[in-house]
Motif scaffolding. Structure first.
Motif, PDB file in Angstrom:
ATOM      1  N   THR A  65       0.814  -1.217  -0.004  1.00 50.71           N
ATOM      2  CA  THR A  65      -0.019  -0.018  -0.108  1.00 50.71           C
ATOM      3  C   THR A  65       0.972   1.281  -0.036  1.00 50.71           C
ATOM      4  O   THR A  65       0.709   2.261  -0.715  1.00 50.71           O
ATOM      5  CB  THR A  65      -1.120  -0.045   0.905  1.00 50.71           C
ATOM      6  OG1 THR A  65      -1.703  -1.138   0.901  1.00 50.71           O
ATOM      7  CG2 THR A  65      -1.693   1.248   1.441  1.00 50.71           C
ATOM      8  N   GLN A 106      -7.911   0.397  -0.563  1.00 54.50           N
ATOM      9  CA  GLN A 106      -7.937  -0.817   0.392  1.00 54.50           C
ATOM     10  C   GLN A 106      -9.290  -0.554   1.438  1.00 54.50           C
ATOM     11  O   GLN A 106      -9.232   0.289   2.120  1.00 54.50           O
ATOM     12  CB  GLN A 106      -6.776  -1.158   1.043  1.00 54.50           C
ATOM     13  CG  GLN A 106      -6.696  -2.632   1.783  1.00 54.50           C
ATOM     14  CD  GLN A 106      -5.325  -2.753   2.417  1.00 54.50           C
ATOM     15  OE1 GLN A 106      -4.554  -2.172   2.500  1.00 54.50           O
ATOM     16  NE2 GLN A 106      -5.081  -4.028   2.579  1.00 54.50           N
ATOM     17  N   ASP A 184      -6.009  -1.542  -4.835  1.00 54.87           N
ATOM     18  CA  ASP A 184      -5.539  -2.074  -3.508  1.00 54.87           C
ATOM     19  C   ASP A 184      -6.431  -3.043  -3.101  1.00 54.87           C
ATOM     20  O   ASP A 184      -7.392  -2.820  -2.305  1.00 54.87           O
ATOM     21  CB  ASP A 184      -5.187  -0.991  -2.529  1.00 54.87           C
ATOM     22  CG  ASP A 184      -4.317  -1.606  -1.554  1.00 54.87           C
ATOM     23  OD1 ASP A 184      -3.891  -2.708  -1.511  1.00 54.87           O
ATOM     24  OD2 ASP A 184      -3.590  -0.734  -0.751  1.00 54.87           O
ATOM     25  N   GLU A 185      -6.151  -4.317  -3.412  1.00 54.37           N
ATOM     26  CA  GLU A 185      -7.045  -5.639  -3.030  1.00 54.37           C
ATOM     27  C   GLU A 185      -8.580  -5.232  -3.317  1.00 54.37           C
ATOM     28  O   GLU A 185      -9.217  -5.478  -2.475  1.00 54.37           O
ATOM     29  CB  GLU A 185      -6.819  -5.944  -1.641  1.00 54.37           C
ATOM     30  CG  GLU A 185      -5.384  -6.339  -1.091  1.00 54.37           C
ATOM     31  CD  GLU A 185      -5.001  -6.724   0.056  1.00 54.37           C
ATOM     32  OE1 GLU A 185      -6.078  -7.469   0.582  1.00 54.37           O
ATOM     33  OE2 GLU A 185      -4.332  -6.421   0.707  1.00 54.37           O
TER      34      GLU A 185
HETATM   35 MG   LIG Z   1      -2.100  -2.941   2.121  1.00 54.82          MG
END
Ligand SMILES: [Mg+2]
Ligand SMILES: Nc1ncnc2c1ncn2[C@@H]1O[C@H](COP(=O)(O)OP(=O)(O)OP(=O)(O)O)[C@@H](O)[C@H]1O
Length: 268
Positions: A65, A106, A184-185
């Motif tokens: 991140t 995220q 992010d994910e």
């Molecule tokens: Mg992360």
């Protein structure tokens, strides 16, 4: 239509073939970032080509991140340079820089007081010359792209499931017609079936656009099936930056080997 702005011209299509010209869009040069004694990104050097689909995988806390957030200047490195299109981003107007970069956070943080429509339209609405009708159509088209039924358009974030909210986040990131997408994910909170659908959609968007994707995931199958290159990160450093085939067949470090595990069950 939405993707037209980024759509490939004939020359680009040609380049996507055998003789594709590699041209960097993002370059990290000796990037280091610490919090106190904790060096979270260590002398990172990385070149990402225009139009690439890069996946990043690594243990929790290894700096994924942080690496993403340095690209749109949400985090400033302690030393080193990040170039976009060959220019140091330090000297760029941060608002203009972020307009070109879609970011799906995220955990997905939507604006709680805005409806789905207004969340998705947030960035385009910042520009002065905007046609309301056209924007509404764009929002509906984006909802279609991320597989979210139109009936949710006037819902507020607290009325959505986690997976639905995540899809709104993805649509919002796409709405500014960015050249770079930082994800992010993005599929962390969706069920397996929706996830497979969204992976297909993301792949299609990538194929039909000129957008460079950088996609963080914890799922090795997702990393190797989506990425045309995969970054394996460990302790703020890159263990391996390679094609999925090389990653699976020739993991470069012990950590990479562990991550791959039994390669016979991995589908590229
Ligand atoms: Mg992360
Ligand atoms: N604002 C902060 N202050 C202090 N330490 C921080 C801060 N932000 C991140 N860190 C530390 O930096 C390291 C890297 O964090 P980062 O969020 O980049 O990890 P990550 O690879 O994305 O992990 P995850 O897979 O869990 O999301 C962690 O050890 C974290 O504790």
């Amino acid at each position: 239509k939405l993707l037209q702005m980024n759509s490939l011209n004939k020359k680009d299509l040609h380049n996507k073939g055998v003789c594709r010209l590699m041209e960097p869009i993002i370059e990290f040069k000796n990037i280091t970032k610490s919090y106190g004694d904790n060096v979270v990104v260590k002398d990172l050097n990385l070149t990402i080509d225009k139009g690439a689909f890069i996946t990043i995988i690594g243990s929790s806390g290894c700096g994924k991140t942080t690496t993403l957030k340095m690209i749109n200047r949400l985090i400033t490195p302690d030393s080193g340079e990040i170039l976009i299109d060959g220019k140091n981003i330090e000297n760029r107007d941060v608002i203009k820089l972020r307009r070109n970069i879609g970011y799906s956070i995220q955990g997905n943080v939507l604006f709680p007081h805005l409806t789905v429509r207004d969340n998705i339209a947030y960035v385009p609405e910042l520009s002065e010359k905007i046609d309301k009708k056209e924007l509404d159509n764009d929002v509906r088209e984006l909802m279609k792209i991320v597989n979210l039924d139109e009936k949710y358009i006037d819902y507020f974030p607290h009325e959505l499931s986690g997976g639905q909210a995540q899809r709104v986040g993805l649509a919002r990131a796409l709405a500014s017609k960015p050249r770079i997408m930082l994800l992010d994910e993005p599929f962390g909170a969706v069920d397996a079936i929706t996830r497979t659908q969204l992976q297909k959609e993301i792949k299609r968007i990538h194929k039909e656009s000129n957008i460079t994707f950088i996609f963080v995931t914890h799922d090795i199958n997702e990393a190797v099936s989506l990425g045309d290159k995969v970054i394996i990160m460990e302790d703020g450093q890159i263990d391996q930056y390679d094609t999925p085939e090389k990653i699976v067949n020739e993991p470069a470090t012990e950590f990479a080997k562990t991550l791959i595990g039994d390669k016979s069950i991995i589908k590229i």
